[in-house]
Write an enzyme that holds these catalytic residues in place. Structure first.
Site, PDB file in Angstrom:
ATOM      1  N   ASP A 144       0.933  -1.069   0.002  1.00 43.72           N
ATOM      2  CA  ASP A 144      -0.166   0.008   0.143  1.00 43.72           C
ATOM      3  C   ASP A 144       0.804   1.225  -0.197  1.00 43.72           C
ATOM      4  O   ASP A 144       1.693   1.344   0.723  1.00 43.72           O
ATOM      5  CB  ASP A 144      -1.022  -0.062   1.222  1.00 43.72           C
ATOM      6  CG  ASP A 144      -1.909   0.937   1.188  1.00 43.72           C
ATOM      7  OD1 ASP A 144      -2.439   1.197  -0.144  1.00 43.72           O
ATOM      8  OD2 ASP A 144      -2.585   1.575   2.243  1.00 43.72           O
ATOM      9  N   HIS A 151      -3.520  13.953   0.860  1.00 42.26           N
ATOM     10  CA  HIS A 151      -3.955  13.103   2.002  1.00 42.26           C
ATOM     11  C   HIS A 151      -2.793  13.198   3.034  1.00 42.26           C
ATOM     12  O   HIS A 151      -2.563  13.094   4.286  1.00 42.26           O
ATOM     13  CB  HIS A 151      -3.961  11.797   1.534  1.00 42.26           C
ATOM     14  CG  HIS A 151      -4.269  10.501   2.733  1.00 42.26           C
ATOM     15  ND1 HIS A 151      -5.394  10.607   3.256  1.00 42.26           N
ATOM     16  CD2 HIS A 151      -3.602   9.796   3.010  1.00 42.26           C
ATOM     17  CE1 HIS A 151      -5.281   9.447   4.251  1.00 42.26           C
ATOM     18  NE2 HIS A 151      -4.058   9.080   4.038  1.00 42.26           N
ATOM     19  N   ARG A 160       1.235  14.779  13.254  1.00 39.97           N
ATOM     20  CA  ARG A 160       2.457  15.603  13.578  1.00 39.97           C
ATOM     21  C   ARG A 160       2.474  16.919  13.241  1.00 39.97           C
ATOM     22  O   ARG A 160       2.775  17.392  12.124  1.00 39.97           O
ATOM     23  CB  ARG A 160       3.538  14.650  12.777  1.00 39.97           C
ATOM     24  CG  ARG A 160       3.988  13.383  13.115  1.00 39.97           C
ATOM     25  CD  ARG A 160       4.836  13.083  12.016  1.00 39.97           C
ATOM     26  NE  ARG A 160       4.844  13.198  10.562  1.00 39.97           N
ATOM     27  CZ  ARG A 160       3.978  12.322  10.114  1.00 39.97           C
ATOM     28  NH1 ARG A 160       3.718  11.215  10.639  1.00 39.97           N
ATOM     29  NH2 ARG A 160       3.784  12.508   8.876  1.00 39.97           N
ATOM     30  N   GLU A 217     -10.602   4.027   3.782  1.00 40.12           N
ATOM     31  CA  GLU A 217      -9.759   4.843   2.775  1.00 40.12           C
ATOM     32  C   GLU A 217     -10.063   4.590   1.528  1.00 40.12           C
ATOM     33  O   GLU A 217     -10.104   3.458   0.997  1.00 40.12           O
ATOM     34  CB  GLU A 217      -8.333   4.499   3.092  1.00 40.12           C
ATOM     35  CG  GLU A 217      -7.720   4.980   4.483  1.00 40.12           C
ATOM     36  CD  GLU A 217      -6.154   4.940   4.572  1.00 40.12           C
ATOM     37  OE1 GLU A 217      -5.441   4.061   3.963  1.00 40.12           O
ATOM     38  OE2 GLU A 217      -5.746   5.838   5.746  1.00 40.12           O
ATOM     39  N   ASP A 251      -9.159   0.522   2.022  1.00 36.76           N
ATOM     40  CA  ASP A 251      -7.873   0.238   2.914  1.00 36.76           C
ATOM     41  C   ASP A 251      -8.729   0.658   4.459  1.00 36.76           C
ATOM     42  O   ASP A 251      -8.304   1.546   4.833  1.00 36.76           O
ATOM     43  CB  ASP A 251      -6.879   0.810   2.688  1.00 36.76           C
ATOM     44  CG  ASP A 251      -5.637   0.315   3.435  1.00 36.76           C
ATOM     45  OD1 ASP A 251      -5.702  -0.663   4.248  1.00 36.76           O
ATOM     46  OD2 ASP A 251      -4.783   1.374   4.105  1.00 36.76           O
ATOM     47  N   GLN A 258      -3.701   2.794  15.151  1.00 38.91           N
ATOM     48  CA  GLN A 258      -2.664   3.120  13.959  1.00 38.91           C
ATOM     49  C   GLN A 258      -1.997   4.210  15.037  1.00 38.91           C
ATOM     50  O   GLN A 258      -0.554   4.353  15.063  1.00 38.91           O
ATOM     51  CB  GLN A 258      -3.183   3.727  12.935  1.00 38.91           C
ATOM     52  CG  GLN A 258      -2.293   4.332  11.864  1.00 38.91           C
ATOM     53  CD  GLN A 258      -2.951   4.794  10.590  1.00 38.91           C
ATOM     54  OE1 GLN A 258      -4.263   4.766  10.711  1.00 38.91           O
ATOM     55  NE2 GLN A 258      -2.240   5.165   9.771  1.00 38.91           N
ATOM     56  N   TYR A 262       2.205   2.958  15.068  1.00 38.67           N
ATOM     57  CA  TYR A 262       2.923   3.344  13.883  1.00 38.67           C
ATOM     58  C   TYR A 262       4.331   3.722  14.333  1.00 38.67           C
ATOM     59  O   TYR A 262       4.960   3.729  13.099  1.00 38.67           O
ATOM     60  CB  TYR A 262       2.183   4.337  13.281  1.00 38.67           C
ATOM     61  CG  TYR A 262       2.125   5.780  12.947  1.00 38.67           C
ATOM     62  CD1 TYR A 262       1.667   6.446  14.254  1.00 38.67           C
ATOM     63  CD2 TYR A 262       3.002   6.312  12.207  1.00 38.67           C
ATOM     64  CE1 TYR A 262       1.939   7.865  14.683  1.00 38.67           C
ATOM     65  CE2 TYR A 262       3.243   7.963  12.385  1.00 38.67           C
ATOM     66  CZ  TYR A 262       2.686   8.457  13.295  1.00 38.67           C
ATOM     67  OH  TYR A 262       3.064   9.785  13.620  1.00 38.67           O
TER      68      TYR A 262
HETATM   69 CA    CA Z   1      -3.765   3.121   2.836  1.00 41.38          CA
END
Ligand code: CA
Length: 461
Positions: A144, A151, A160, A217, A251, A258, A262
């Site tokens: 992916d 985005h 962030r 997504e 997705d 996440q 992540y």
């Molecule tokens: Ca994605």
């Protein structure tokens, strides 16, 4: 690039399958996408006896290539047409020639199949619930990407705020290796995942339970048709020769999982519980009239390194494909309401082209294989109504308004559904419906069908 506009795209072509001539159909005779059907065996008493067939969608009908092969209409000069799934067509490298032959059999003035005694066995009404994953073998590998600058900037601003776009973004198509085993066809129910979420207080224990921030997504998936040998990179000039076509990809993303997991290695359980694809593969041949230039880079942006740059990629490496997301809650369905439109984006708004993704993916010698799936990353555009995830839509207010790209630090406000229900993220019973289509003056509109999934309750923990 090897996909030219030719006689198969002629806007004047019509089919004897009347529904294919409806200007609104996704599947006119100029499209002919591939899918794989689960079909009950007619001559069996056993209700559980099914066969698989590779099919081509035409209007409201499906042409069964397997049944066609058993008739006297299969071209004698083209070997065996007994395809039971799309991967066999791909493995034999037959799609391009097959597309022309199938199109001929469906042309309005050609009586060969239209008047054939077995026509009602070969061309049957389309029912999306009969369609399986396009490949009989599971998708081998799923990568992916994260190719929309809009985005990436939106999400970066939220995750962030001080450093939304990392310094590598404009040099590398950012991606990660996803999980192929949990890719499911449109219509499959999606169980809300369970997992760890960040501690409520600094230094506390993580929370554990059903995901609270479940999202979709809106992506497009590219299906690899021809692989490369381990150690032999794919040149940008050849990249598209390795593509079979595109499908819609949802997705599904667990944002709370996440956020906690992540850093430092990227998405893991937040993404691998399910990804849904539409069952139709719209081929590169069918998409030839709908190509667009690669997204133009701002004057201050770096140009791609030479291995990902070519004149052809700059002029025509993009795809002009509109992508739409709709939502219907359980209550909306109970009250007989139509799904509400959430967003319309366009695949041409990607900072990186699919060709660049293929080339970059293999530049180190990594081998792609037929049936691999490459996700584009969430397709978001410069305006609010072009945002391809709920995370972005509900960020700072009314998703139906249209100011420029978001301002960091603004407050999250919910989406209001026609029932008065509010959503910041997906609730149990919500159905997400994705559509994609191409339009251009002088050509027939072609579409990708739908990619659907309903959220069901998490298992009890
Ligand atoms: Ca994605």
């Amino acid at each position: 690039m090897s996909y030219a506009i030719d006689e198969t795209h002629d806007v004047k072509l019509e089919s004897w399958v009347e529904s294919a001539n409806d200007p609104k159909t996704d599947f006119p005779i100029q499209n002919l996408p591939l899918a794989t059907m689960v079909r009950a065996t007619d001559d069996s008493d056993d209700e559980d006896d099914y066969t698989l067939s590779a099919v081509v969608a035409i209007g409201d009908m499906l042409l069964d290539l397997n049944r066609l092969s058993m008739s006297d209409l299969a071209p004698e000069d083209d070997g065996d047409w007994d395809f039971i799934a799309v991967d066999e067509i791909v493995a034999e490298g037959k799609w391009s020639s097959l597309r022309k032959k199938v199109q001929k059999l469906l042309l309005k003035d050609n009586p060969a199949l239209r008047d054939h005694p077995q026509v009602n066995d070969i061309v049957i009404p389309r029912d999306d619930s009969m369609l399986s994953m396009p490949f009989i073998d599971p998708i081998g590998d799923y990568t992916d990407f994260y190719a929309s600058l809009y985005h990436a900037t939106n999400v970066g601003c939220m995750f962030r705020p001080d450093n939304p776009l990392l310094p590598n973004y404009k040099h590398i198509p950012i991606g990660y290796h996803g999980r192929a085993s949990s890719i499911v066809p449109s219509g499959t129910e999606i169980q809300r995942p369970v997992g760890q979420q960040a501690p409520s207080e600094d230094g506390g224990l993580p929370n554990f339970g059903p995901c609270k921030l479940l999202d979709y997504e809106m992506e497009m998936g590219a299906i690899i048709g021809r692989g490369n040998e381990l150690g032999e990179p794919i040149d940008i000039a050849d990249a598209e020769d390795h593509l079979l076509g595109l499908c819609i990809l949802n997705d599904w993303s667990a944002r709370d999982l996440q956020k906690w997991e992540y850093v430092p290695l990227g998405p893991f359980l937040a993404k691998n519980f399910a990804s849904t694809i539409s069952p139709y593969i719209v081929t590169m041949e069918a998409l030839a009239p709908f190509r667009s230039p690669a997204q133009e880079r701002d004057a201050g942006d770096p140009q791609p390194l030479a291995y990902m740059d070519s004149d052809a990629n700059r002029k025509g490496g993009g795809f002009d494909i509109k992508v739409e997301v709709y939502l219907s809650s359980a209550k909306m369905r109970e009250e007989g309401m139509e799904p509400v439109h959430l967003s319309t984006g366009n695949m041409k708004d990607l900072y990186w082209t699919i060709g660049q993704m293929v080339t970059h993916h293999t530049v180190n010698g990594c081998n792609l294989q037929p049936g691999d799936l490459l996700g584009s990353g969430t397709i978001s555009g410069p305006t609010r109504d072009a945002r391809g995830s709920m995370l972005e839509l509900t960020w700072d207010g009314d998703p139906f308004a249209n100011p420029p790209i978001s301002v960091p630090g603004t407050q999250r406000t919910p989406l209001v559904l026609p029932t008065g229900e509010e959503r910041k993220f997906l609730a149990d019973g919500d159905e997400v419906i994705m559509k994609a289509y191409c339009e251009r003056d002088g050509f027939r509109r072609i579409g990708f069908g739908e990619c659907r999934g309903i959220i069901t309750a998490a298992r009890s923990v």
